[in-house]
Design an enzyme around this catalytic site. Structure first.
Site, PDB file in Angstrom:
ATOM      1  N   ASP A   1      59.032  55.922  -3.110  1.00 58.77           N
ATOM      2  CA  ASP A   1      59.460  54.658  -2.503  1.00 58.77           C
ATOM      3  C   ASP A   1      60.981  54.499  -2.435  1.00 58.77           C
ATOM      4  O   ASP A   1      61.469  53.585  -1.795  1.00 58.77           O
ATOM      5  CB  ASP A   1      58.796  53.442  -3.185  1.00 58.77           C
ATOM      6  CG  ASP A   1      59.015  53.399  -4.684  1.00 58.77           C
ATOM      7  OD1 ASP A   1      59.677  54.297  -5.224  1.00 58.77           O
ATOM      8  OD2 ASP A   1      58.492  52.454  -5.321  1.00 58.77           O
ATOM      9  N   ARG A   2      61.729  55.397  -3.090  1.00 62.05           N
ATOM     10  CA  ARG A   2      63.193  55.303  -3.016  1.00 62.05           C
ATOM     11  C   ARG A   2      63.763  56.377  -2.107  1.00 62.05           C
ATOM     12  O   ARG A   2      63.136  57.418  -1.920  1.00 62.05           O
ATOM     13  CB  ARG A   2      63.815  55.505  -4.395  1.00 62.05           C
ATOM     14  CG  ARG A   2      63.437  54.452  -5.381  1.00 62.05           C
ATOM     15  CD  ARG A   2      64.187  54.668  -6.679  1.00 62.05           C
ATOM     16  NE  ARG A   2      63.829  53.603  -7.596  1.00 62.05           N
ATOM     17  CZ  ARG A   2      64.571  53.189  -8.597  1.00 62.05           C
ATOM     18  NH1 ARG A   2      65.730  53.788  -8.829  1.00 62.05           N
ATOM     19  NH2 ARG A   2      64.194  52.212  -9.379  1.00 62.05           N
TER      20      ARG A   2
ATOM     21  N   ASP B   1      62.266  59.555  -4.564  1.00 65.09           N
ATOM     22  CA  ASP B   1      61.992  59.550  -6.006  1.00 65.09           C
ATOM     23  C   ASP B   1      60.552  59.989  -6.304  1.00 65.09           C
ATOM     24  O   ASP B   1      59.807  60.382  -5.405  1.00 65.09           O
ATOM     25  CB  ASP B   1      62.274  58.169  -6.607  1.00 65.09           C
ATOM     26  CG  ASP B   1      61.235  57.137  -6.229  1.00 65.09           C
ATOM     27  OD1 ASP B   1      60.624  57.277  -5.157  1.00 65.09           O
ATOM     28  OD2 ASP B   1      61.016  56.194  -7.009  1.00 65.09           O
TER      29      ASP B   1
ATOM     30  N   SER C   1      57.483  56.162 -11.459  1.00 67.40           N
ATOM     31  CA  SER C   1      58.521  56.201 -10.424  1.00 67.40           C
ATOM     32  C   SER C   1      59.603  57.247 -10.681  1.00 67.40           C
ATOM     33  O   SER C   1      59.301  58.418 -10.789  1.00 67.40           O
ATOM     34  CB  SER C   1      59.117  54.809 -10.296  1.00 67.40           C
ATOM     35  OG  SER C   1      59.881  54.735  -9.147  1.00 67.40           O
ATOM     36  N   HIS C   2      60.845  56.804 -10.849  1.00 68.84           N
ATOM     37  CA  HIS C   2      61.962  57.737 -10.989  1.00 68.84           C
ATOM     38  C   HIS C   2      62.159  58.178 -12.438  1.00 68.84           C
ATOM     39  O   HIS C   2      63.053  58.981 -12.709  1.00 68.84           O
ATOM     40  CB  HIS C   2      63.235  57.055 -10.494  1.00 68.84           C
ATOM     41  CG  HIS C   2      63.487  55.778 -11.220  1.00 68.84           C
ATOM     42  ND1 HIS C   2      62.732  54.650 -10.984  1.00 68.84           N
ATOM     43  CD2 HIS C   2      64.350  55.455 -12.201  1.00 68.84           C
ATOM     44  CE1 HIS C   2      63.148  53.690 -11.788  1.00 68.84           C
ATOM     45  NE2 HIS C   2      64.129  54.149 -12.546  1.00 68.84           N
TER      46      HIS C   2
ATOM     47  N   LYS D   1      58.621  49.426  -0.855  1.00 65.55           N
ATOM     48  CA  LYS D   1      59.751  50.143  -0.296  1.00 65.55           C
ATOM     49  C   LYS D   1      59.257  51.527   0.075  1.00 65.55           C
ATOM     50  O   LYS D   1      58.255  51.997  -0.454  1.00 65.55           O
ATOM     51  CB  LYS D   1      60.931  50.163  -1.249  1.00 65.55           C
ATOM     52  CG  LYS D   1      60.673  50.652  -2.674  1.00 65.55           C
ATOM     53  CD  LYS D   1      61.912  50.367  -3.513  1.00 65.55           C
ATOM     54  CE  LYS D   1      61.831  50.999  -4.891  1.00 65.55           C
ATOM     55  NZ  LYS D   1      61.138  50.128  -5.858  1.00 65.55           N
TER      56      LYS D   1
ATOM     57  N   ASP E   1      57.629  58.635  -6.942  1.00 69.16           N
ATOM     58  CA  ASP E   1      56.474  58.086  -6.217  1.00 69.16           C
ATOM     59  C   ASP E   1      56.780  57.805  -4.754  1.00 69.16           C
ATOM     60  O   ASP E   1      55.967  57.185  -4.060  1.00 69.16           O
ATOM     61  CB  ASP E   1      55.957  56.834  -6.919  1.00 69.16           C
ATOM     62  CG  ASP E   1      57.001  55.724  -6.958  1.00 69.16           C
ATOM     63  OD1 ASP E   1      58.202  56.044  -7.003  1.00 69.16           O
ATOM     64  OD2 ASP E   1      56.616  54.544  -6.927  1.00 69.16           O
TER      65      ASP E   1
END
Ligand code: VG1
Ligand code: CO
Length: 544
Positions: A282-283, A278, A113-114, A377, A280
């Site tokens: 999702d943010r 982010d 992710s992030h 998300k 991946d």
């Protein structure tokens, strides 16, 4: 195709956290480490034989290697079919979309992710279920249990599968479909939003935006949707090519890591709208000209304005937020006459509520927003939702948010992170708070009185599973709130998160800087928990 059964011994540290298994690349690169975990995942899949899986990653370092390992292991374990994103790429929301559209049995996203990427950065594996959402705790616990008892794994001896072009391939009996990572996701966005109105906005000379993909997975998605389909001028998307090390930055869309975008939005050439996603995808972070939209405000505002967006015109069944997220959403729900659920941190806790049709929109303070359109998300979805609102309301971002505050009141909000602190000291800090909850109730600190103090626990209204120990909450007599929680996504040391919230109903006092408005509360949070003294830190490492 020859299948090899290879002996192995367990690693003890393969318990998935808030969002999958996340470790340093060096940890994942140990012999049999990834293989052990993937075999454990495949072993607990309820219907493995002939199953359909969706597979992709955010393009970070190790993605190319890991994706081939997963494909060969899936083939050796009787999986029937794998849909894999071209180039090994799939955003987390696009994975969720594909699982649902193809009625797959689950999915695997290779991402941390992030967290930073590159050879010295982090790698991760997220596992999704047949609803397209993150595996619920009972599944991740089963994977973990399996990983501690594993004695061998199975892998096909075969050449690497070419993933650079869409089309069909086979690995033994297993069918592989290399799919365009963007197409089906983009089609879903077109069904939810008024693309004509957004295109009108993006093509007009009086509106400019910048989207920062942070050298991560949303680059190809944003280029296709914003520039190609919606006609935003070339150059609207910056840092649009995914890089294995994300250009050396943490692909985390907040004011610390997306500095360049923030500086642009506050600079002399500032466009009207700025957004970033982010690693991946999702943010999301939303910015107006010289204006930052707090994620907790963003989800509340989307709920209050959902009737302006085609996909949500029919109304919202209910909404949900993670516990530390500000209560701005609760006020909107009250006004709309719908329920607002409060869940533990992590998207997996929204899954049952969405599946049961109890909620339509949900969000987290950590720059996560989403809806019933899938089960993750969804960063670009939030950006498009905002663009749809801007097109419908013809007002600047700041004006829309200020009007929202006037109507509902403003929830000043901030999260202070103390990253990479000594794990034992961090654990002891929260344990001591837990032990003092009784004493804290009614305690006075100068002018402040703690009205209520507890450790958040949650019972899922659908399957009645419970999650306890989800964060220490202090409710002050004046309505302010402090939450303390340890992160479940870090890879080095521990991270203490302190969430601060103060409600301001009076419009004339709603325009202060959030850090200033919360400075007293931050001091109180430190005084009560002894953060600086116990963690040996003078200040938080990241403030969002
Ligand atoms: C963090 C956030 C949480 C989010 C999770 C996964 O977890 O606080 O809200 O759901 O990351 O997001 P933690 O345990 O570190 O606080 V992602 O984009 O990393 O999948
Ligand atoms: Co993410």
């Amino acid at each position: 195709m020859r299948i090899r059964e290879i002996e192995t011994t367990p690693y003890e540290d393969q318990r998935p956290g808030t969002s999958g298994l996340r470790k340093r690349v060096a940890t994942f690169a140990q012999p049999r480490y990834l293989e052990n975990f993937i075999q454990s995942v495949l072993d607990v899949l309820p219907e493995r034989d002939g199953a359909t899986l969706v597979l992709g990653g955010d393009g970070r370092y190790h993605n190319d290697h890991a994706i081939q390992v997963v494909l060969k292991m899936a083939a050796a374990n009787g999986v029937g079919r794998v849909l894999v994103g071209r180039g090994g790429l799939l955003s987390t929301p696009a994975t969720s979309c594909l699982i649902r559209r193809h009625s797959a049995d689950g999915g695997i996203v290779l991402s941390a992710s992030h967290n930073p990427g590159g050879p010295h950065g982090d790698f991760g594996v997220k596992v999704n279920g047949p609803n397209g959402g993150p595996a619920p705790e009972r599944l991740t616990e089963a994977i973990y249990a399996r990983s501690r008892a594993i004695t061998s794994y199975r892998i096909a001896e075969a050449q690497d599968v070419a993933l650079d072009r869409t089309g069909e391939a086979r690995l033994g009996k297993m069918a592989i479909e290399v799919v365009d990572p963007v197409a089906e996701y983009a089609a879903l966005m077109e069904r939810l939003f008024d693309f004509d109105a957004i295109a009108g906005l993006l093509r007009s000379t009086s509106f400019r935006m910048r989207f920062d993909a942070m050298h991560a997975v949303t680059g190809p998605y944003a280029l296709e949707i914003l520039e190609r389909r919606l006609g935003a001028p070339p150059g609207t998307v910056v840092n649009g090519t995914p890089l294995p090390d994300f250009g050396g930055e943490a692909p985390d869309p907040n004011r610390v890591h997306a500095r360049a975008l923030v500086a642009h939005l506050y600079g002399p050439q500032a466009p009207d709208f700025g957004a970033a996603c982010d690693g991946d995808g999702d943010r999301n972070m939303i910015l107006g000209r010289c204006f930052f939209v707090s994620p907790s405000d963003s989800v509340a505002l989307l709920a209050a304005n959902a009737h302006l967006v085609p996909g949500y015109r029919a109304g919202l069944a209910g909404v949900a937020r993670s516990m530390p997220t500000s209560r701005a959403l609760d006020r909107v729900a009250e006004r709309l006459g719908i329920r607002c659920y409060e869940t533990p941190t992590g998207w997996k806790h929204f899954g049952n509520l969405l599946d049961a049709g109890l909620i339509t929109l949900c969000g987290e303070e950590s720059f996560g927003t989403g809806s019933s359109h899938l089960r993750e998300k969804d960063g670009l979805w939030a950006v498009l939702f905002w663009l749809n609102l801007l097109a419908a309301r013809c007002e600047p971002v700041a004006q829309i948010v200020r009007a929202h505050w006037r109507t509902f009141g403003r929830h000043y909000y901030s999260r202070h992170d103390y990253e990479g602190v000594e794990p034992q000291a961090a654990r002891r800090l929260t344990e001591d708070l837990r032990a003092r909850l009784g004493d804290l109730r009614g305690a006075r600190f100068g002018e402040d009185v703690v009205r209520e103090a507890d450790d958040f626990s949650y019972t899922d209204p659908v399957d009645h599973t419970t999650a306890s120990g989800q964060g220490i909450r202090l409710f002050l007599a004046d309505g302010a709130r402090v939450v303390y929680r340890l992160s479940g996504t870090g890879t080095e040391g521990a991270t203490l998160r302190v969430y601060l919230e103060r409600f301001e109903p009076e419009p004339s006092r709603q325009d202060a800087d959030a850090q200033e408005a919360l400075a007293d509360l931050a001091r109180l949070a430190d005084e009560i928990a002894g953060i600086r003294a116990r963690l040996g830190r003078e200040a938080p490492s990241v403030v969002t």
